[in-house]
Motif scaffolding. Structure first.
Motif, short mmCIF file in Angstrom:
data_model
loop_
_atom_site.label_atom_id
_atom_site.label_comp_id
_atom_site.label_asym_id
_atom_site.label_seq_id
_atom_site.Cartn_x
_atom_site.Cartn_y
_atom_site.Cartn_z
N THR A 71 -1.02 -2.50 0.50
CA THR A 71 0.03 -3.14 -0.30
C THR A 71 1.15 -2.13 -0.54
N TYR A 72 1.97 -2.37 -1.53
CA TYR A 72 3.11 -1.52 -1.84
C TYR A 72 2.67 -0.19 -2.47
N GLU A 74 4.75 1.38 -4.76
CA GLU A 74 5.42 1.50 -6.06
C GLU A 74 4.39 1.54 -7.19
N ASP A 220 6.86 -9.80 4.40
CA ASP A 220 7.01 -8.86 3.29
C ASP A 220 5.72 -8.10 3.00
N SER A 222 2.60 -5.45 3.86
CA SER A 222 2.62 -4.14 4.50
C SER A 222 2.25 -4.26 5.98
#
Length: 432
Positions: A71-72, A74, A220, A222
């Motif tokens: 995943t992201y 951030e 969008d 990963s």
């Protein structure tokens, strides 16, 4: 047992949970130290707010290793803890997946509640052993006249659908899923725009997900989710195949899958080759595609892989590599759409390598004659249009001109139509 002996045994066993810590973070990889994993191991990353995320070990150094997150990144910080997941990359697979839309980790995306239970199966599995593959001898009808009549597929065949953007591959995919003679259907939508997912279900499938599993990894997500989304969908198909069922597997698109591996490979320092694809992008195609097929004593996975050819260039490295692995290719032509022929299948550039093994002699002869007549029309199209051809000069071309309306009508089909194999064969024989 005495307390002292229990204490001695416990002292000789390391019962602590080992963890590593994040050293560096960038947009696509995380550097971790303090553990000794192997390439391909799955790790759990615990963010400072308690959020748990998954990643895969992709590169090892002497005192650290690199993780590609699913995943992201951030919200992660230097010092966040990382644990090795002892279960590895497995997904829970069961009959409860039928009728559902899930992500590559089998988490529901359709808002219909959790999917309970399931047999854990590894996402990465070896392809069918070459000597255990069954012979492809039975037809596999998809309800599309052009394919069933002129490019007949067999149960266990791997076929590519090659098309430029906006030519109509999603519509053809929907026709195949609705019309295919298969008790189980697995659809992998890899790297597509989020808007296209509900649109494909509502418009192309008519909202009917009976006996269908849809695995989604949108653009969008990963690169790791897009890469393993394809492998996860194939694992779902293999689960049903091992029950002795015939499965239709359809994936859109191989190009987005290869692009995901390109992102991963370049981030790890692989050398870019043709069109920037690293060598791993090309070897990965065979690892996925060779898992489809017919296995002795089990069912068959008949697979359709769409390949996006940029600028309608069939020499694109992904298209070229895919053609060499697959057992047939269906080419969609922009020229056919200009003539109003849908689905726009260019029968002269398309081929099924198993057709001769799954149809009878009459069908084979009819298909060959149809293709020859159509080829003669294309070859002499300019002469016919400008009136330079004189009727009677070539009896075979005269026949082709006379049958042109019937042949074009045969190749046209409304997306909502589902025509049986026997009806298609009857129509083909009546034309030629």
């Amino acid at each position: 047992m005495k307390l002292s002996s229990i204490r001695e045994k416990l002292q000789s066993v390391d019962v602590s949970v080992k963890f590593g810590e994040i050293e560096n973070i960038n947009a696509s990889t995380i550097e971790v130290s303090g553990l000794r994993p192997g390439i391909g191991d799955i790790v759990k990353i615990i963010a400072s707010d308690g959020d748990e995320r998954l990643g895969m070990v992709t590169e090892l150094k002497k005192k650290s290793f690199f993780v590609a997150p699913f995943t992201y990144v951030e919200g992660l910080k230097v010092g966040d803890k990382v644990y090795i997941d002892e279960e590895g990359l497995t997904i829970p697979v069961s009959d409860a997946l039928l009728g559902r839309v899930v992500d590559p980790l089998m988490r529901p995306k359709d808002g219909k509640g959790a999917i309970s239970g399931g047999t854990p199966m590894p996402i990465i599995r070896p392809p069918i052993d070459a000597m255990k593959r069954g012979l492809i001898e039975e037809k596999f009808s998809v309800g599309v006249k052009t394919i069933d009549g002129l490019l007949t597929t067999g149960a266990g065949q791997k076929v590519g659908i090659f098309a430029g953007s906006g030519v109509g591959k999603s519509t053809l995919m929907g026709m195949i899923v609705r019309g295919a003679e298969a008790p189980i259907k697995v659809v992998a939508l890899i790297g597509e725009r989020g808007r296209e997912i509900p649109e494909f279900i509502a418009k192309n499938l008519g909202g009917d997900l009976t006996n269908t599993v849809i695995v989604v990894a949108t653009s969008d997500d990963s690169s790791l989710m897009r890469k393993y989304g394809a492998f996860a969908a194939m694992t779902v198909a293999e689960y049903f195949k091992e029950q002795g069922k015939d499965v239709l597997f359809i994936m859109d698109s191989v190009t987005r899958f290869a692009m995901a591996q390109r992102e991963i490979g370049l981030a790890l320092g692989e050398p870019p080759t043709s069109k920037g694809y690293p060598p791993s992008s090309l070897t990965l195609l065979a690892q996925l595609m060779e898992r489809a097929g017919k296995e002795e004593g089990k069912g068959a996975i008949t697979a359709f892989f769409t390949v996006l050819i940029e600028g309608d260039d069939m020499s694109d490295p992904i298209a070229d590599q895919s053609r060499s692995i697959l057992d047939g290719h269906i080419v969609l032509s922009r020229e056919m759409t200009d003539l109003g022929i849908y689905p726009p299948i260019n029968i002269l550039n398309s081929a099924s390598r198993v057709m001769n093994d799954v149809v009878d002699e009459k069908h084979k002869a009819a298909a060959m004659k149809f293709r020859r007549l159509y080829a003669l029309l294309k070859e002499n199209e300019v002469l016919i249009r400008i009136g330079a051809y004189t009727k009677g000069s070539d009896p075979e071309l005269d026949e082709a001109i006379a049958k042109k309306p019937q042949m074009e009508a045969f190749m046209k089909q409304d997306p909502s139509e589902n025509i049986s194999f026997e009806e298609t064969k009857k129509m083909l024989l009546s034309i030629v």
